[in-house]
Design a protein around this motif. Structure first.
Motif, mmCIF file in Angstrom:
data_model
loop_
_atom_site.group_PDB
_atom_site.id
_atom_site.type_symbol
_atom_site.label_atom_id
_atom_site.label_comp_id
_atom_site.label_asym_id
_atom_site.label_seq_id
_atom_site.Cartn_x
_atom_site.Cartn_y
_atom_site.Cartn_z
ATOM 1 N N HIS A 1 19.363 -20.613 -4.400
ATOM 2 C CA HIS A 1 19.829 -21.425 -5.531
ATOM 3 C C HIS A 1 18.736 -22.395 -5.973
ATOM 4 O O HIS A 1 18.376 -22.441 -7.150
ATOM 5 C CB HIS A 1 21.091 -22.194 -5.132
ATOM 6 N N PHE A 2 18.205 -23.167 -5.033
ATOM 7 C CA PHE A 2 17.160 -24.146 -5.300
ATOM 8 C C PHE A 2 15.876 -23.766 -4.568
ATOM 9 O O PHE A 2 15.914 -23.229 -3.454
ATOM 10 C CB PHE A 2 17.577 -25.545 -4.836
ATOM 11 N N MET A 3 14.754 -24.107 -5.178
ATOM 12 C CA MET A 3 13.454 -23.812 -4.608
ATOM 13 C C MET A 3 12.521 -24.992 -4.877
ATOM 14 O O MET A 3 12.608 -25.627 -5.939
ATOM 15 C CB MET A 3 12.893 -22.537 -5.250
ATOM 16 N N HIS A 4 11.631 -25.275 -3.939
ATOM 17 C CA HIS A 4 10.616 -26.303 -4.143
ATOM 18 C C HIS A 4 9.585 -25.763 -5.133
ATOM 19 O O HIS A 4 8.958 -24.721 -4.892
ATOM 20 C CB HIS A 4 9.956 -26.667 -2.817
ATOM 21 N N GLY A 5 9.408 -26.470 -6.235
ATOM 22 C CA GLY A 5 8.547 -25.977 -7.289
ATOM 23 C C GLY A 5 7.072 -25.987 -6.961
ATOM 24 O O GLY A 5 6.279 -25.365 -7.681
ATOM 25 N N GLY A 6 6.696 -26.649 -5.889
ATOM 26 C CA GLY A 6 5.293 -26.674 -5.500
ATOM 27 C C GLY A 6 4.946 -25.703 -4.396
ATOM 28 O O GLY A 6 3.811 -25.224 -4.318
ATOM 29 N N THR A 7 5.915 -25.376 -3.533
ATOM 30 C CA THR A 7 5.636 -24.543 -2.368
ATOM 31 C C THR A 7 6.342 -23.191 -2.395
ATOM 32 O O THR A 7 5.941 -22.281 -1.654
ATOM 33 C CB THR A 7 6.065 -25.269 -1.080
ATOM 34 N N GLY A 8 7.409 -23.064 -3.161
ATOM 35 C CA GLY A 8 8.179 -21.831 -3.150
ATOM 36 C C GLY A 8 9.142 -21.719 -1.996
ATOM 37 O O GLY A 8 9.781 -20.675 -1.802
ATOM 38 N N ARG A 9 9.282 -22.781 -1.224
ATOM 39 C CA ARG A 9 10.202 -22.764 -0.089
ATOM 40 C C ARG A 9 11.626 -23.073 -0.560
ATOM 41 O O ARG A 9 11.845 -23.819 -1.521
ATOM 42 C CB ARG A 9 9.772 -23.789 0.968
ATOM 43 N N THR A 10 12.582 -22.528 0.165
ATOM 44 C CA THR A 10 13.994 -22.754 -0.148
ATOM 45 C C THR A 10 14.375 -24.213 0.074
ATOM 46 O O THR A 10 14.004 -24.817 1.082
ATOM 47 C CB THR A 10 14.879 -21.858 0.739
ATOM 48 N N ILE A 11 15.116 -24.763 -0.859
ATOM 49 C CA ILE A 11 15.785 -26.056 -0.687
ATOM 50 C C ILE A 11 17.273 -25.757 -0.599
ATOM 51 O O ILE A 11 17.857 -25.205 -1.530
ATOM 52 C CB ILE A 11 15.491 -27.007 -1.863
ATOM 53 N N ARG A 12 17.875 -26.081 0.506
ATOM 54 C CA ARG A 12 19.266 -25.683 0.684
ATOM 55 C C ARG A 12 20.166 -26.425 -0.306
ATOM 56 O O ARG A 12 19.960 -27.589 -0.617
ATOM 57 C CB ARG A 12 19.731 -25.926 2.114
#
Length: 416
Positions: free
Chosen positions: A98-109
């Motif tokens: 659903h959410f992603m860190h725009g700088g790293t591409g990692r999942t944000i829960r």
């Protein structure tokens, strides 16, 4: 509605173009993904990007290129950045979070157990990317490269994984840490028709048509048939639910002449919108500000948080995206609301990125925020009203034709 007057046409252009700035100027500086929300007084969440909202951003960027607000080359460069970033970002069986860190591409829960795949958000993303695949159809190396990345993302998405091993139903979430613990079944009627269509249309990981008929069309609030304010509602919960039901799936999927054994989807959306409008005009709860020039209930920020506003969940908050994004369905009523939002209310709700997310005259509350999933439909659905651009692009995809046929749909876009 007859053709818009010159004044209304100018207003449509102004609202579209200013709202587009949310995705262009406020897009994440590293990835180009759509940030979830803009709050001028709180930048702490500026790295939180939304996958569904990014699908809307892709569509908005195409509109901007077509309208000449940016060049085709600028649009191509931004979309190559977005697509390339997504190709290297977190995904789960090809499905994005659903959410992603725009700088790293990692999942944000999104919540404690929602820390993996979100098939609905992914479907909104893929719908936008398929539109881009058909818009950027040139022979240049850049356009070929963009199409190649989009095709990779489309073919790698394992839609059938979300049947939990072959059940006749799609499940919304899967987590590498919690598996299917959320157990959220996707049954209709709501915003998820596009999810089932793409799952059936996939060339690589399709679901069986019975997943649609026994899962989606077997929801408790699928068939309705009752009248509300003199309008019979074919599908959905009583009084229709929030208006994003009529927007999200249909930003690319053309509802005109679209039908299956369950409904005519143009009729469904027009009637749902009519009920929402007529409810606000009747205003049975007596909220200040409601009327023919101020209507529209859908999910948005609220004086008490975030609420999926609808006639059965009415807190006195009008969301500008609700009426404006309904322009194809009720053009005269939507234009009347847009004039009111931009004119008498403009000083309170019109900002650099278009209309803010919601307001309540009775509570003297006016949002300072913009949300990607509310700004996107404004740009795209106005364009579908003006030119049908996104409907034409999405409906060009041969896989979409195949998916519609597999599920038993009829559409003017399906040729023999």
């Amino acid at each position: 509605m007859t053709s818009p007057s010159p004044a209304d046409e100018a207003l449509l252009e102004t609202v579209q173009r200013q709202t587009f700035r949310y995705f262009w100027e406020f897009g994440h500086p590293v990835s180009g993904l759509a940030r979830d929300r803009h709050d001028p007084h709180d930048a702490r969440g500026d790295d939180v990007c939304t996958i569904g909202g990014t699908g809307f951003a892709v569509m908005a960027i195409i509109v901007a290129a077509e309208r000449g607000w940016i060049t085709r080359a600028e649009a191509l460069a931004r979309l190559r950045t977005i697509a390339g970033f997504l190709a290297a970002a977190d995904h789960y069986h090809g499905i994005f979070p659903h959410f992603m860190h725009g700088g790293t591409g990692r999942t944000i829960r999104f919540s404690r157990k929602d820390d993996g795949a979100d098939i609905v958000e992914t479907s909104l993303l893929i719908a936008g990317l398929l539109c881009a695949r058909h818009y950027f159809d040139g022979d240049s190396a850049g356009e070929r490269a963009l199409r190649g990345i989009i095709q990779q993302l489309w073919l790698e998405a394992e839609w059938n994984w979300h049947t939990r091993g072959g059940r006749e139903l799609l499940y919304w979430h899967w987590s590498p840490n919690h598996g299917w613990a959320m157990g959220h079944e996707i049954r209709g009627w709501n915003e998820c028709l596009i999810t089932y269509l793409l799952a059936a249309a996939s060339p690589t990981f399709p679901v069986d048509p019975e997943v649609y008929h026994r899962g989606w069309a077997n929801g408790r609030e699928f068939v309705n048939g009752r009248e509300f304010f003199g309008t019979r509602l074919p599908l959905g919960p009583d009084l229709g639910g929030p208006l994003f039901f009529a927007h999200y799936s249909f930003m690319g999927l053309d509802p005109r002449g679209l039908r299956d054994r369950y409904a005519d989807y143009w009729e469904q959306n027009v009637r749902h919108t009519r009920i929402n409008h007529d409810y606000c005009v009747a205003n049975p709860r007596g909220f200040a500000g409601y009327g023919p020039d101020c209507w529209g209930l859908t999910a948005s920020d609220d004086h008490a948080g975030y609420v999926a506003h609808a006639p059965n969940e009415d807190t006195g908050v009008i969301s500008p995206t609700a009426a404006i994004s309904s322009l194809p369905y009720l053009p005269e009523e939507a234009m009347r609301a847009m004039r009111h939002f931009h004119g008498p209310l403009g000083e309170r709700i019109w900002r650099d990125y278009g209309f803010t997310d919601g307001f309540s005259v009775g509570h003297d509350w006016y949002a300072r925020t913009h949300l990607a999933i509310d700004q996107g439909p404004i740009v795209v659905m106005i364009e579908n009203f003006r030119s049908g651009l996104m409907w034409r692009l999405f409906m060009q995809a041969p896989e979409i034709h195949e998916g519609l046929r597999r599920l038993g749909f009829q559409s003017p876009h399906l040729v023999a």
